[in-house]
Design a protein around this motif. Structure first.
Motif, mmCIF file in Angstrom:
data_model
loop_
_atom_site.group_PDB
_atom_site.id
_atom_site.type_symbol
_atom_site.label_atom_id
_atom_site.label_comp_id
_atom_site.label_asym_id
_atom_site.label_seq_id
_atom_site.Cartn_x
_atom_site.Cartn_y
_atom_site.Cartn_z
ATOM 1 N N ASN A 1 36.824 21.823 51.690
ATOM 2 C CA ASN A 1 36.081 22.982 51.180
ATOM 3 C C ASN A 1 35.045 22.557 50.141
ATOM 4 O OD1 ASN A 1 37.427 24.838 52.771
ATOM 5 N ND2 ASN A 1 38.949 25.337 51.206
ATOM 6 N N LYS A 2 35.379 21.572 49.337
ATOM 7 C CA LYS A 2 34.431 21.072 48.339
ATOM 8 C C LYS A 2 33.225 20.410 49.014
ATOM 9 C CE LYS A 2 37.869 20.396 44.682
ATOM 10 N NZ LYS A 2 38.623 19.404 43.855
ATOM 11 N N VAL A 3 33.475 19.665 50.087
ATOM 12 C CA VAL A 3 32.375 19.056 50.840
ATOM 13 C C VAL A 3 31.463 20.145 51.403
ATOM 14 C CG1 VAL A 3 31.780 17.680 52.876
ATOM 15 C CG2 VAL A 3 33.691 16.982 51.421
ATOM 16 N N ILE A 4 32.070 21.160 51.999
ATOM 17 C CA ILE A 4 31.301 22.276 52.571
ATOM 18 C C ILE A 4 30.441 22.938 51.503
ATOM 19 C CG2 ILE A 4 31.502 24.575 53.610
ATOM 20 C CD1 ILE A 4 34.151 23.481 54.917
ATOM 21 N N ASN A 5 31.008 23.156 50.327
ATOM 22 C CA ASN A 5 30.267 23.807 49.247
ATOM 23 C C ASN A 5 29.100 22.954 48.756
ATOM 24 O OD1 ASN A 5 31.922 26.075 49.255
ATOM 25 N ND2 ASN A 5 33.348 25.226 47.751
ATOM 26 N N VAL A 6 29.312 21.643 48.661
ATOM 27 C CA VAL A 6 28.238 20.742 48.231
ATOM 28 C C VAL A 6 27.083 20.785 49.223
ATOM 29 C CG1 VAL A 6 27.595 18.331 47.877
ATOM 30 C CG2 VAL A 6 29.723 19.195 46.902
ATOM 31 N N VAL A 7 27.411 20.704 50.510
ATOM 32 C CA VAL A 7 26.375 20.736 51.549
ATOM 33 C C VAL A 7 25.620 22.060 51.507
ATOM 34 C CG1 VAL A 7 25.911 20.641 54.026
ATOM 35 C CG2 VAL A 7 27.666 19.152 53.038
ATOM 36 N N SER A 8 26.348 23.149 51.413
ATOM 37 C CA SER A 8 25.742 24.475 51.396
ATOM 38 C C SER A 8 24.787 24.641 50.215
ATOM 39 C CB SER A 8 26.841 25.540 51.335
ATOM 40 O OG SER A 8 26.290 26.832 51.165
ATOM 41 N N GLN A 9 25.230 24.209 49.038
ATOM 42 C CA GLN A 9 24.405 24.374 47.839
ATOM 43 C C GLN A 9 23.184 23.463 47.852
ATOM 44 O OE1 GLN A 9 27.116 23.814 44.548
ATOM 45 N NE2 GLN A 9 28.457 25.491 45.229
ATOM 46 N N LYS A 10 23.382 22.238 48.307
ATOM 47 C CA LYS A 10 22.270 21.288 48.284
ATOM 48 C C LYS A 10 21.205 21.651 49.314
ATOM 49 C CE LYS A 10 21.014 16.568 47.602
ATOM 50 N NZ LYS A 10 21.428 15.373 46.868
ATOM 51 N N LEU A 11 21.632 22.122 50.488
ATOM 52 C CA LEU A 11 20.678 22.469 51.543
ATOM 53 C C LEU A 11 20.253 23.934 51.484
ATOM 54 C CD1 LEU A 11 22.241 20.548 54.589
ATOM 55 C CD2 LEU A 11 20.400 19.806 53.060
ATOM 56 N N LYS A 12 20.910 24.683 50.590
ATOM 57 C CA LYS A 12 20.624 26.123 50.460
ATOM 58 C C LYS A 12 20.798 26.845 51.809
ATOM 59 C CE LYS A 12 17.531 25.768 46.482
ATOM 60 N NZ LYS A 12 17.921 24.382 46.140
ATOM 61 N N LEU A 13 21.941 26.576 52.427
ATOM 62 C CA LEU A 13 22.284 27.188 53.714
ATOM 63 C C LEU A 13 23.574 27.984 53.568
ATOM 64 C CD1 LEU A 13 21.625 24.165 56.119
ATOM 65 C CD2 LEU A 13 20.161 26.171 55.816
ATOM 66 N N GLU A 14 23.654 29.087 54.272
ATOM 67 C CA GLU A 14 24.846 29.926 54.237
ATOM 68 C C GLU A 14 25.853 29.420 55.267
ATOM 69 O OE1 GLU A 14 27.422 32.868 52.990
ATOM 70 O OE2 GLU A 14 25.462 32.352 52.124
ATOM 71 N N PRO A 15 27.051 28.994 54.818
ATOM 72 C CA PRO A 15 28.028 28.461 55.793
ATOM 73 C C PRO A 15 28.612 29.562 56.667
ATOM 74 C CG PRO A 15 28.984 28.536 53.585
ATOM 75 C CD PRO A 15 27.535 28.913 53.427
ATOM 76 N N TYR A 16 28.778 29.231 57.942
ATOM 77 C CA TYR A 16 29.436 30.137 58.894
ATOM 78 C C TYR A 16 30.650 29.405 59.424
ATOM 79 C CZ TYR A 16 30.323 33.003 63.033
ATOM 80 O OH TYR A 16 30.917 33.806 63.983
ATOM 81 N N ASP A 17 31.836 29.817 59.000
ATOM 82 C CA ASP A 17 33.077 29.186 59.438
ATOM 83 C C ASP A 17 33.480 29.785 60.779
ATOM 84 O OD1 ASP A 17 35.840 28.489 59.824
ATOM 85 O OD2 ASP A 17 35.952 27.989 57.705
ATOM 86 N N PHE A 18 33.334 28.998 61.828
ATOM 87 C CA PHE A 18 33.526 29.512 63.182
ATOM 88 C C PHE A 18 34.929 30.063 63.394
ATOM 89 C CE2 PHE A 18 34.314 29.378 67.736
ATOM 90 C CZ PHE A 18 33.152 29.939 68.237
ATOM 91 N N LEU A 19 35.941 29.320 63.001
ATOM 92 C CA LEU A 19 37.318 29.747 63.256
ATOM 93 C C LEU A 19 37.726 30.919 62.369
ATOM 94 C CD1 LEU A 19 39.032 26.272 63.727
ATOM 95 C CD2 LEU A 19 38.409 27.918 65.491
ATOM 96 N N GLU A 20 37.191 30.973 61.157
ATOM 97 C CA GLU A 20 37.532 32.074 60.265
ATOM 98 C C GLU A 20 36.907 33.389 60.717
ATOM 99 O OE1 GLU A 20 39.582 32.235 57.702
ATOM 100 O OE2 GLU A 20 40.172 30.134 57.889
ATOM 101 N N ASN A 21 35.905 33.314 61.585
ATOM 102 C CA ASN A 21 35.222 34.516 62.037
ATOM 103 C C ASN A 21 35.740 35.039 63.374
ATOM 104 O OD1 ASN A 21 32.682 35.484 60.343
ATOM 105 N ND2 ASN A 21 32.889 33.277 60.079
ATOM 106 N N ASN A 22 36.853 34.507 63.830
ATOM 107 C CA ASN A 22 37.481 35.062 65.031
ATOM 108 C C ASN A 22 37.957 36.486 64.738
ATOM 109 O OD1 ASN A 22 37.106 32.777 66.552
ATOM 110 N ND2 ASN A 22 39.152 31.952 66.195
ATOM 111 N N ILE A 23 37.597 37.414 65.594
ATOM 112 C CA ILE A 23 37.958 38.814 65.403
ATOM 113 C C ILE A 23 39.381 39.054 65.909
ATOM 114 C CG2 ILE A 23 37.370 41.201 65.989
ATOM 115 C CD1 ILE A 23 34.475 40.240 66.371
ATOM 116 N N ASP A 24 40.218 39.645 65.050
ATOM 117 C CA ASP A 24 41.616 39.945 65.401
ATOM 118 C C ASP A 24 42.361 38.707 65.891
ATOM 119 O OD1 ASP A 24 41.258 42.628 64.771
ATOM 120 O OD2 ASP A 24 40.604 43.132 66.801
ATOM 121 N N ASN A 25 41.985 37.523 65.355
ATOM 122 C CA ASN A 25 42.631 36.254 65.708
ATOM 123 C C ASN A 25 42.441 35.860 67.167
ATOM 124 O OD1 ASN A 25 43.723 35.851 63.076
ATOM 125 N ND2 ASN A 25 45.321 37.342 63.558
#
Length: 369
Positions: free
Chosen positions: A240-264
């Motif tokens: 998660n820390k790696v993801i946050n560093v990448v997101s902040q440095k590149l100024k990109l909004e992360p989209y977590d594919f597995l976390e966005n599964n609807i109703d699992n």
């Protein structure tokens, strides 16, 4: 030629499904009749009580493992999209749930069997591993036995017992040709099974980007884009820390594919592909996440997944000269790498060369007497 493909069970693993699709699709393009053997394990339902729910709570919220729910899920419901992909795109034999049933494959009259890809030769991942050495063919000397991109997953054979190494060495010697996915597997075959093998591409890399774009177009009518794709199978605070560093440095909004599964419910394979084709950057700990980043020429960071098999990552990235995109811990992560573009002109040249080598391997293995 009529070919039976023996690979890991078709389930909710996007990379596993696409490698199975790719090999069958490629063989059909070459004029063969290719059918994937529907070899799967039937799981007994768990006894769900306080203990089971507590264990899953710990796995999901404390260990941060990718568990969709702490409660039992309806397998048919959560697999509806991936099951649809299998039904539409992968031709299969009748269902086989026990290695003893593999003998019924004689009715298909296959001229050849191809074992692979994925970690078919890793005991921890293949409970019925003897099937992946084609032991059910017995003393049959007329049916061709071929391994294509078979993987041990790791760079040793420590998961095999001494008896298993002896048994599978004898079976491996009956193969007409052996192609393995990792460079380390070439030496494993030579040192432990006393057979020659060559390194070939994962089946997904036999197809080109347009083949996958066609799959997207066939099955994803709604537009979908994501800024920065996060495809992480095993969550952790460090990742998660790696993801946050990448997101902040590149100024990109992360989209977590597995976390966005609807109703699992697992999202469709087309949506998974579209997430790679449309994103600006990828962070992944998945082998096939790296593969499809390369196919779609996307900048990426690969977080090495030791438990799932680190040799897969190191071999693939070494092949394309992308070792600097791999990290195995937060301490190794130098964010300056985010400012270094990937030379995809060079990567694609290597891919074209390796495609020809892998295609020639298959053609020769199938056509030689």
């Amino acid at each position: 030629m009529k070919i039976g493909i023996l690979t890991q069970p078709l389930h909710n693993n996007y990379g596993g499904l696409l490698q199975a699709y790719a090999l069958q699709h490629y063989l059909k393009q070459q004029g063969h009749i290719a059918i994937t053997i529907d070899f799967k394990k039937i799981y007994k339902p768990k006894l769900w009580g306080i203990k089971g729910i507590t264990i899953n709570f710990i796995k999901k919220y404390i260990l941060r493992q990718n568990i969709p729910s702490i409660l039992p899920l309806n397998e048919k419901k959560i697999s509806q999209h991936t099951a649809k992909f299998i039904s539409r795109n992968i031709e299969r034999t009748q269902e086989i749930t026990n290695p003893n049933q593999l003998k019924i494959l004689s009715q298909y009259k296959f001229d050849a069997y191809i074992v692979g890809s994925d970690q078919v030769w890793r005991p921890a991942y293949s409970p019925g591993i003897s099937a992946f050495f084609l032991d059910f063919l017995g003393n049959d000397t007329t049916t061709k036995r071929i391994a294509y991109a078979a993987s041990f997953g790791i760079n040793n054979c420590d998961e095999f017992s001494t008896e298993e190494l002896t048994k599978y060495s004898l079976l491996a010697k009956k193969f007409h040709a052996i192609g393995v996915r990792e460079d380390s597997a070439v030496n494993l075959c030579k040192n432990h099974f006393e057979v020659e093998a060559i390194q070939v591409l994962d089946p997904t890399l036999l197809l080109n980007k347009n083949d996958y774009i066609n799959l997207i177009a066939d099955d994803l009518p709604q537009p979908f884009t994501c800024d920065m794709l996060v495809y992480v199978l095993d969550k952790s605070m460090e990742k998660n820390k790696v993801i946050n560093v990448v997101s902040q440095k590149l100024k990109l909004e992360p989209y977590d594919f597995l976390e966005n599964n609807i109703d699992n419910i697992y999202a469709s394979v087309a949506k998974w592909l579209k997430s790679f084709s449309s994103t600006s950057f990828v962070v992944t700990d998945s082998f096939h996440g790296v593969v499809f980043s390369i196919i779609f020429n996307k900048p990426f960071i690969a977080i090495g997944n030791k438990d799932r098999g680190l040799a897969r990552f190191t071999s693939l990235l070494k092949l394309f000269g992308l070792e600097n995109r791999l990290i195995t811990s937060l301490d190794e992560f130098d964010s300056d790498i985010l400012n270094i573009p990937i030379d995809y002109t060079k990567v694609n040249e290597i891919l074209n060369k390796e495609q020809k080598k892998s295609m020639n391997f298959l053609q020769k293995a199938l056509n030689d007497k």
